[in-house]
Design a protein around this motif. Sequence first.
Motif, PDB file in Angstrom:
ATOM      1  N   VAL A 128      -7.384 -12.548   4.389  1.00 41.92           N
ATOM      2  CA  VAL A 128      -8.138 -11.710   3.456  1.00 41.92           C
ATOM      3  C   VAL A 128      -9.520 -12.283   3.195  1.00 41.92           C
ATOM      4  N   GLU A 129      -9.639 -13.591   3.161  1.00 43.59           N
ATOM      5  CA  GLU A 129     -10.950 -14.217   2.963  1.00 43.59           C
ATOM      6  C   GLU A 129     -11.917 -13.773   4.047  1.00 43.59           C
TER       7      GLU A 129
ATOM      8  N   MET B 292      -6.354  -2.129   6.093  1.00 45.70           N
ATOM      9  CA  MET B 292      -5.423  -2.509   5.030  1.00 45.70           C
ATOM     10  C   MET B 292      -4.008  -2.047   5.361  1.00 45.70           C
ATOM     11  N   VAL B 293      -3.875  -0.809   5.843  1.00 42.81           N
ATOM     12  CA  VAL B 293      -2.562  -0.307   6.246  1.00 42.81           C
ATOM     13  C   VAL B 293      -1.995  -1.165   7.374  1.00 42.81           C
ATOM     14  N   ALA B 294      -2.839  -1.518   8.341  1.00 40.39           N
ATOM     15  CA  ALA B 294      -2.385  -2.344   9.454  1.00 40.39           C
ATOM     16  C   ALA B 294      -1.864  -3.695   8.962  1.00 40.39           C
ATOM     17  N   CYS B 295      -2.504  -4.243   7.937  1.00 41.00           N
ATOM     18  CA  CYS B 295      -2.069  -5.530   7.387  1.00 41.00           C
ATOM     19  C   CYS B 295      -0.737  -5.435   6.648  1.00 41.00           C
ATOM     20  N   ALA B 296      -0.279  -4.221   6.364  1.00 44.08           N
ATOM     21  CA  ALA B 296       1.017  -4.028   5.721  1.00 44.08           C
ATOM     22  C   ALA B 296       2.149  -3.983   6.734  1.00 44.08           C
ATOM     23  N   ALA B 297       1.819  -4.032   8.030  1.00 42.43           N
ATOM     24  CA  ALA B 297       2.831  -3.960   9.083  1.00 42.43           C
ATOM     25  C   ALA B 297       3.382  -5.341   9.411  1.00 42.43           C
TER      26      ALA B 297
ATOM     27  N   GLN C 239      -6.042  -8.637  -3.534  1.00 38.03           N
ATOM     28  CA  GLN C 239      -4.685  -8.990  -3.980  1.00 38.03           C
ATOM     29  C   GLN C 239      -3.638  -8.109  -3.316  1.00 38.03           C
ATOM     30  N   MET C 240      -3.963  -6.844  -3.124  1.00 39.53           N
ATOM     31  CA  MET C 240      -3.023  -5.914  -2.513  1.00 39.53           C
ATOM     32  C   MET C 240      -2.710  -6.320  -1.070  1.00 39.53           C
ATOM     33  N   VAL C 241      -3.754  -6.609  -0.302  1.00 41.28           N
ATOM     34  CA  VAL C 241      -3.552  -6.973   1.101  1.00 41.28           C
ATOM     35  C   VAL C 241      -2.892  -8.340   1.227  1.00 41.28           C
TER      36      VAL C 241
END
Length: 299
Positions: A225-226, A124-129, A200-202
């Motif tokens: 995300v799916e 999840m953190v990686a997807c915020a990059a 939803q967050m990601v």
Amino acid sequence: MPTWNKVLQEITEKEKAGHQSVDLVRRAYLLKLNRHTKRNIIAYYSGWLTKPPQTPNMTIGDDDLNGFMSVVHALDRSRGLDLLLHTPGGDIAATEALVSYLWKMFDRDLRVIVPQLAMSAGTMVACAARTIVMGKQSSLGPIDPQLNGLPAQGVLEEFQVAIKQVEHEPASLPIWQAIIGKYHPTFLWECQQAIQWASQMVENWLANNMFAGRQTSVNDAKKVVEFLSNHDITKSHSRHISFDKCLEIGLNIELLENDNKFQDLVLTVHHAYMLTIAKTQTIKIIENHKGIALVTLSG
């Protein structure tokens, strides 16, 4: 590239000289990586692969924010952040708070480097990059939430199976009552809410950073995300998702092997952190390229 054995030999030689060898070697290579990238670097390492599984504080939690606040202080935040990430995951709320903090501190200029594993909330953190750096040995993982050690989506699917089977085979009701009865009254609702929250967050992070500026940003985020959140697809929360699969589902991946010097430095730093954890009581390290660190010890 100094191999695992060469890094270990370097640590051993410094130990014989009476130095704090693991710290000296690790910090020297982290600084070399910083000088190569010319970006801020923070390493976040957990010891979950080598420490006993019952060891506390090895996952992402609210206490980590204090560590990040310490290592972000005095950095030139205009230079962005490369986050070296090695974690089994952790708490959703703590992950949300951490990403919010890093976005604010570095104006979303975040690149996540995964030398080996960034699972669950680490993914999840990686997807915020803006980009994720992975090598042929690197893996991300599914982001389907776990509640009390149980997969939230798996619990909901099991409940639906129970309903259908009882409809067709009423005699199976006592068996399913024993299984479903282990859940507390609001557990199914909590599972549903956790799935929606994480997804939803990601989706929001992807659409507003990695995919920002695209006309298809929202749809692209939903596609990623799916895949990452669908228990039917990934089958297991421990599933390792390689860099080529990450590229296939649409994530912005930089291949570590494309830059030999960068690859050598990243993997040497990785060896140094893993050896630190293996040779000491360290269970978690949050550290910047200036040598400022918060180290969590077992016991």
